[in-house]
Scaffold this active site. Structure first.
Site, mmCIF file in Angstrom:
data_model
loop_
_atom_site.group_PDB
_atom_site.id
_atom_site.type_symbol
_atom_site.label_atom_id
_atom_site.label_comp_id
_atom_site.label_asym_id
_atom_site.label_seq_id
_atom_site.Cartn_x
_atom_site.Cartn_y
_atom_site.Cartn_z
ATOM 1 N N ARG A 229 15.890 -5.693 22.766
ATOM 2 C CA ARG A 229 17.251 -6.217 22.579
ATOM 3 C C ARG A 229 17.549 -6.501 21.109
ATOM 4 O O ARG A 229 18.699 -6.354 20.673
ATOM 5 C CB ARG A 229 17.436 -7.486 23.405
ATOM 6 C CG ARG A 229 17.554 -7.169 24.876
ATOM 7 C CD ARG A 229 17.807 -8.415 25.671
ATOM 8 N NE ARG A 229 18.170 -8.060 27.028
ATOM 9 C CZ ARG A 229 17.925 -8.822 28.077
ATOM 10 N NH1 ARG A 229 17.318 -9.983 27.939
ATOM 11 N NH2 ARG A 229 18.290 -8.436 29.278
ATOM 12 N N LYS B 271 17.442 -4.261 47.727
ATOM 13 C CA LYS B 271 18.397 -4.823 48.685
ATOM 14 C C LYS B 271 19.735 -4.117 48.732
ATOM 15 O O LYS B 271 20.371 -3.890 47.706
ATOM 16 C CB LYS B 271 18.661 -6.275 48.310
ATOM 17 C CG LYS B 271 17.517 -7.214 48.598
ATOM 18 C CD LYS B 271 17.949 -8.564 48.139
ATOM 19 C CE LYS B 271 17.157 -9.685 48.727
ATOM 20 N NZ LYS B 271 17.697 -10.949 48.183
ATOM 21 N N GLY C 184 18.088 -3.036 35.423
ATOM 22 C CA GLY C 184 16.752 -3.382 34.971
ATOM 23 C C GLY C 184 15.630 -2.445 35.383
ATOM 24 O O GLY C 184 14.926 -1.894 34.528
ATOM 25 N N GLY D 197 23.070 -6.929 34.982
ATOM 26 C CA GLY D 197 24.194 -7.459 35.765
ATOM 27 C C GLY D 197 25.531 -6.942 35.269
ATOM 28 O O GLY D 197 26.418 -6.604 36.060
HETATM 29 P P1 AMP Z 1 16.390 -3.937 42.511
HETATM 30 O O1 AMP Z 1 16.116 -5.072 41.565
HETATM 31 O O2 AMP Z 1 17.204 -4.318 43.705
HETATM 32 O O3 AMP Z 1 16.904 -2.699 41.817
HETATM 33 O O4 AMP Z 1 14.993 -3.575 43.136
HETATM 34 C C1 AMP Z 1 13.916 -3.150 42.393
HETATM 35 C C2 AMP Z 1 12.672 -3.444 43.147
HETATM 36 O O5 AMP Z 1 12.708 -2.819 44.392
HETATM 37 C C3 AMP Z 1 11.433 -2.941 42.453
HETATM 38 O O6 AMP Z 1 10.639 -4.022 42.061
HETATM 39 C C4 AMP Z 1 10.740 -2.094 43.498
HETATM 40 O O7 AMP Z 1 9.352 -2.323 43.573
HETATM 41 C C5 AMP Z 1 11.392 -2.551 44.784
HETATM 42 N N1 AMP Z 1 11.342 -1.517 45.817
HETATM 43 C C6 AMP Z 1 11.734 -0.249 45.707
HETATM 44 N N2 AMP Z 1 11.495 0.416 46.852
HETATM 45 C C7 AMP Z 1 10.950 -0.451 47.698
HETATM 46 C C8 AMP Z 1 10.484 -0.351 49.038
HETATM 47 N N3 AMP Z 1 10.540 0.797 49.708
HETATM 48 N N4 AMP Z 1 9.966 -1.460 49.607
HETATM 49 C C9 AMP Z 1 9.898 -2.621 48.921
HETATM 50 N N5 AMP Z 1 10.328 -2.785 47.672
HETATM 51 C C10 AMP Z 1 10.854 -1.703 47.042
#
Ligand code: AMP
Length: 402
Positions: free
Chosen positions: A33, A204, A360, A383
Site C-alpha cells: 500500500r 460466502k 483481497g 470492500g
Molecule cells: P472471500 O473472502 O469470501 O472471497 O473468501 C475467500 C476464502 O474462501 C478463502 O480463504 C478460501 O480459502 C475460502 N474458500 C474458497 N473455496 C472454499 C471452499 N470450497 N470451502 C471452504 N472455503 C473456501
C-alpha cells in the site's frame, strides 16, 4: 481538474493515502500500500510542491474499548516514517497528532520537496463519524486535497469524503492510484466488450449477492466457484456432504438463477469438485460431481471438468472481472483450480481481453502465482472494489466528482 495536469509548484498537497499496512513489532511486513502511493507523492515533489500525508491505521478506539491493555501508541503510524523515507530517498517528518499545533506548525514550515506524515487519523472518533468540524480543521493543513486512498473510498469519513467540500473544484482531485482504480472499474462496468465474464468465488454467497445481482445487467457469463457454489448445488436439490453452505440463502440462490435465466446471462457452476474428508492441508482427497458429494466429505476446490469448462469460457472472453478464489488456495492440495483459472485469465489477457482482478483473496492468489503483472489491472481496494461493482456510489469518489 486532473492530478496529472495540475502543477504543484510551491503548493502543499494534503494527500489522503491508505497506509493501513500490516505492522508486527514495529516492522512493516507488507508495504504494497505504501508503494502504491509513491507515484502520486513523487509527482508533487517533482513539481516543486510539498506533501502532507494522512492515513488511518487499524481501529484504535474500537480495539482499546475491547482490550483496555492497548493504548493509542499501539496504533501509531510512526513505523512508516523510516520505511517511506527509504522508498522516497528523502527525509520524512512526522507529527504526533494530526490536528495539533505541532502538526500545523510543521505543515506551515514545509519547503518544496519536503514530506510530512501525520499521526493516525483514527485517534479521533470524529474521523469515522465524518465530523464536519474535524474535516474542516484537517483541510486547513494543505492548499490542495488529493484523495489516493481507494481502499477507504467506500467510507464517508472526514478525511476521505467530508473534507472535499472545503476545497474549490480546482483544488481537489484524485491521486494517480485512485484515478487508475476508477478508470479500470469503469472499463469493466461501462465500457466492456462482450463476451464479458465475471468470475466470482470465495466463501460466502451472502457477501457476493449484490455484486452478482448488479452483474446480471452487465455480464454475458458468470462463473461461480469456491465455497459459495455449494449453496447453489444444495438449492437445486444436490447432495453436498459437509461442504460450505448457507442454508438461509437457498431460496436466494434459486432466485438468482431464475433472474439470470430471465436476463439471458449464463451462470456456470463447477460440474465437479476436489473433495476432502476434512478441512485440512493433510486431508484425504478425491474428486467427484459437485452435486453428489458423499456425507463426511466436502468440496474444497473445483475439479478438472470444471477447470476445462471455465477455461473455455474465460479464453473466449473480451472482458473479465475476477473476485474470489475457486477453492481453498491457501492449502497446496486445493490451489489447483484457482491457479488454472488465473492461468486462463492471463491467457485471455495476452489475446487482448481486458482483465481486472480485485478483492483481497483473488489478489493474494494472483500474487502467489506471480501473475499480477500479466493481467490488465489488479485492484487494491477490497470492500471499496466490491461496492463499486455492486453499482454503489462510493462517497470518496462522489465527494470529488460531485
Ligand atoms: P472471500 O473472502 O469470501 O472471497 O473468501 C475467500 C476464502 O474462501 C478463502 O480463504 C478460501 O480459502 C475460502 N474458500 C474458497 N473455496 C472454499 C471452499 N470450497 N470451502 C471452504 N472455503 C473456501
Amino acid at each position: 481538474m486532473t492530478f496529472s495536469s495540475h502543477n504543484f509548484a510551491n503548493q502543499k498537497a494534503l494527500i489522503r493515502v491508505d497506509f493501513n499496512v500490516p505492522i508486527k513489532n514495529g516492522t512493516i511486513t507488507d508495504d504494497t500500500r505504501i508503494r502504491m502511493a509513491l507515484p502520486t507523492i513523487r509527482k508533487v515533489l517533482a513539481d516543486g510542491g510539498s506533501v502532507i500525508l494522512m492515513s488511518h491505521w487499524g481501529r484504535p478506539l474500537k480495539d482499546i474499548e475491547k482490550k483496555p491493555n492497548l493504548t493509542l501508541a499501539d496504533f501509531t503510524l510512526k513505523p512508516v516514517v523510516a520505511h517511506l523515507a527509504d522508498l522516497l530517498g528523502t527525509d520524512v517528518q512526522f507529527a504526533a497528532d494530526c490536528i495539533s499545533d505541532e502538526a500545523f506548525a510543521k505543515a506551515r514550515a514545509l519547503a518544496p520537496g519536503q514530506v510530512l506524515l501525520l499521526e493516525n487519523l483514527r485517534y479521533y472518533k470524529q474521523e469515522e463519524k465524518g465530523d464536519k468540524d474535524f474535516a474542516e480543521k484537517l483541510s486547513k493543513l494543505g492548499d490542495v486535497y488529493v484523495n489516493d486512498a481507494f481502499g477507504t473510498a467506500h467510507r464517508a469519513h472526514a478525511s476521505t469524503a467530508v473534507i472535499a467540500q472545503f476545497f474549490p473544484g480546482d483544488k481537489k482531485m484524485f491521486g494517480l492510484l485512485m484515478e487508475g482504480e476508477i478508470k479500470a472499474g469503469e472499463e469493466v462496468l461501462h465500457n466492456n466488450k462482450k463476451p464479458f465474464t465475471a468470475i466470482i468465488g470465495g466463501a460466502k454467497v451472502s457477501d457476493k449477492i449484490l455484486i452478482i445481482e448488479n452483474l446480471l445487467d452487465k455480464a454475458t457469463d458468470i462463473i461461480i466457484g469456491g465455497g459459495m457454489a455449494y449453496t447453489f448445488f444444495k438449492a437445486e436439490g444436490g447432495q453436498i456432504g459437509n461442504s460450505l453452505c448457507e442454508d438461509d440463502r437457498l431460496d436466494m440462490a434459486l432466485e438468482l438463477l431464475k433472474k439470470a435465466a430471465a436476463k439471458g446471462v449464463c451462470i456456470h457452476l463447477p460440474a465437479d469438485s476436489i473433495i476432502a474428508d476434512k478441512f485440512a492441508a493433510d486431508a484425504n482427497c478425491s474428486s467427484g460431481l459437485s452435486k453428489e458429494i458423499p456425507e463426511g466429505w466436502m468440496g474444497l476446490d473445483i475439479g478438472q471438468m470444471a477447470i476445462e469448462q471455465f477455461k473455455k469460457i474465460i479464453c473466449e472472453s473480451k472482458t473479465i472481472l475476477w473476485n474470489g478464489p475457486m477453492g481453498v488456495f491457501e492449502m497446496e492440495k486445493f490451489q489447483h483450480g484457482t491457479k488454472a483459472i488465473a492461468e486462463a485469465v492471463v491467457e485471455a489477457t495476452a489475446k487482448g481481453a481486458y482483465s481486472l482482478v480485485g478483492g483481497g483473496d483473488s489478489v493474494a492468489a494472483v500474487n502467489k502465482f506471480h501473475m499480477a503483472d500479466k493481467v490488465s489491472y489488479v485492484s487494491t481496494g477490497g470492500g471499496a472494489m466490491l461496492e463499486f461493482f455492486e453499482g454503489k456510489q462510493l462517497p470518496g469518489i462522489a465527494a470529488i466528482k460531485g
